[in-house]
Design a protein around this motif. Structure first.
Motif, PDB file in Angstrom:
ATOM      1  N   SER A  14       6.201   2.033  -3.526  1.00  0.00           N
ATOM      2  CA  SER A  14       5.225   3.109  -3.415  1.00  0.00           C
ATOM      3  C   SER A  14       4.205   3.007  -4.550  1.00  0.00           C
ATOM      4  N   THR A  15       3.040   3.576  -4.316  1.00  0.00           N
ATOM      5  CA  THR A  15       1.996   3.565  -5.342  1.00  0.00           C
ATOM      6  C   THR A  15       2.458   4.290  -6.599  1.00  0.00           C
ATOM      7  N   THR A  16       3.177   5.398  -6.400  1.00  0.00           N
ATOM      8  CA  THR A  16       3.666   6.170  -7.545  1.00  0.00           C
ATOM      9  C   THR A  16       4.651   5.364  -8.378  1.00  0.00           C
ATOM     10  N   SER A  17       5.613   4.693  -7.725  1.00  0.00           N
ATOM     11  CA  SER A  17       6.621   3.922  -8.460  1.00  0.00           C
ATOM     12  C   SER A  17       5.989   2.742  -9.197  1.00  0.00           C
ATOM     13  N   VAL A  18       4.997   2.115  -8.593  1.00  0.00           N
ATOM     14  CA  VAL A  18       4.313   1.016  -9.264  1.00  0.00           C
ATOM     15  C   VAL A  18       3.539   1.539 -10.472  1.00  0.00           C
ATOM     16  N   GLY A  19       2.907   2.699 -10.319  1.00  0.00           N
ATOM     17  CA  GLY A  19       2.193   3.296 -11.444  1.00  0.00           C
ATOM     18  C   GLY A  19       3.114   3.611 -12.605  1.00  0.00           C
TER      19      GLY A  19
END
Length: 430
Positions: free
Chosen positions: A51-56
């Motif tokens: 997910s974008t959040t986890s990568v961030g």
């Protein structure tokens, strides 16, 4: 009629050979970094499936470990057991290992581990690298020495981004980019090992029983009690915060709040021009600023930042000419950055006692960690608000520049007064 020969000394200042070797090593290393800088988030979201959040979160973890490592980097650089050279080698080995882990990562935890290691490597790198440059130069040539190494960084990064884009577009081999990045770190480590000597010179303590640990603690206490350094740190956080806006807030602002055809291609072209200006004008600007004191050079940089933020604010208000205004703003930011980076490092190096340059430059490096930690968070919060709030944000940035200029003027007067007192003291002793 024969053409005149162009010697290397005409292109670069007459610096120690090891600085030019370090610059070439940095160029190669930054090519590897450019390979992965813009493509890592795309790969882990679109290819690995995170997910974008986890990568961030995973990518941000490098800032956390980086803050810790900067303290270690300062201590190690000023240690007779490590010194600048071994600290630098350790940082490059950790960075190479981090890139290998990123190359094989297929879940959140391995991506986070890779970034934590990368943060350690970066945190150890900057105090040691900038201390070596300071050790190999005298005060009058430090601006240009730091300008040369920053020039190598910018060229390498730009080449890496271009080549990385070509590799991804034609092969889709994202994981190969991390392997290339790892190899570039190892090549740089080889350059350091073979061609760079240890520059740290330990100073004997007046206390015979003082241990290495006590020397380290005393060094940090001395640095944090240096009023000139603390005054500079106060404004330096503003500078690094400003730089963070270019990488995080401004691209999204142009896309979401500015009227006109700001396609990703146009935004990319404008930022490519911005980077090109930092490469073209890095050394000429450093030479022009040689006649100014470090605080005065930073005041010039701050004024350029203020003008740039004012122009960026205008782009969200006017209906026509937005691309022209944006190009002007990014051009101002480019000159502001290349006025700032060499002068800031040279100022801290000059403030530091020779045996404590690693610690002083580690504190300087912490400003980058703080600025890049706060900048994207605040910028993201602002861009989630209305146009009026965004306009107020850019106006407030201009106001902070006024504060920065005032503090730098005060610091300049302090340093000039201290230098005058020191010269008079030497004259009376004669």
């Amino acid at each position: 009629m024969s053409l005149p020969k162009l010697h290397l000394s005409q292109l670069f200042p007459n610096l120690d050979r090891q600085i030019l070797i370090l610059a070439m090593g940095r160029l190669l290393s930054q090519i590897g970094t450019g390979f992965t800088l813009f493509y890592a988030p795309i790969f882990f979201v679109n290819q690995v499936g995170l997910s974008t959040t986890s990568v961030g979160i995973a990518l941000s973890s490098a800032q956390i470990s980086g803050i810790i490592a900067r303290f270690l980097g300062g201590s190690f650089s000023d240690s007779q057991f490590f010194g600048r050279r071994i600290t630098l080698l350790l940082s490059l080995i950790l960075s190479a290992l981090a890139s290998v882990i990123m190359a094989i990562a297929n879940n959140f935890y391995t991506v986070a581990i890779g970034n934590l290691l990368l943060g350690l490597g970066i945190g150890l790198y900057w105090p040691a690298m900038e201390a070596i440059v300071a050790d190999l130069t005298v005060a009058t040539e430090r601006k240009e020495a730091y300008a040369v190494t920053r020039l190598a960084d910018n060229i390498g990064l730009q080449l890496g981004i271009i080549f990385g884009g070509i590799v991804v577009n034609f092969t889709g081999a994202y994981r190969a980019l991390f392997i290339v990045d790892s190899i570039s770190f190892l090549i740089f480590a080889g350059v350091i090992y073979l061609a760079v000597k240890e520059t740290y010179k330990p100073v004997k303590s007046n206390h015979k029983i003082e241990t290495e640990r006590q020397k380290n603690i005393n060094g940090w206490l001395l640095a944090f009690s240096d009023r000139n350094l603390i005054i500079f740190v106060m404004v330096n956080v503003f500078f690094t915060f400003y730089i963070s806006q270019i990488h995080s807030t401004i691209p999204l602002y142009l896309n979401n709040f500015v009227s006109g055809n700001f396609s990703p291609l146009i935004i990319s072209a404008i930022f490519t021009g911005h980077t090109a200006l930092t490469v073209i004008f890095q050394l000429p600007v450093a030479r022009k600023l040689r006649n100014f004191s470090h605080p005065q050079a930073l005041i010039i940089s701050a004024i350029l930042w203020g003008l740039g933020f004012f122009v960026i604010g205008i782009t969200g208000i006017v209906e026509i000419g937005n691309i022209l205004f944006t190009t002007l703003a990014l051009s101002l930011f480019a000159i502001a950055i290349i006025s700032y980076t060499p002068s800031a490092s040279a100022l801290v190096a000059d403030l530091a006692p020779e045996s404590l340059r690693g610690i002083y430059l580690a504190i300087n490096a912490q400003c980058w960690a703080i600025g890049f930690l706060i900048g994207p968070l605040l910028g993201g919060w602002v861009l989630d608000r209305t146009q009026i709030v965004v306009n107020i944000f850019w106006l407030s940035m201009v106001i902070t520049v006024g504060i920065t200029v005032g503090v730098l003027q005060y610091l300049d007067r302090r340093l000039m007064s201290e230098n005058l007192t020191n010269r008079e003291g030497v004259g009376s002793r004669k």
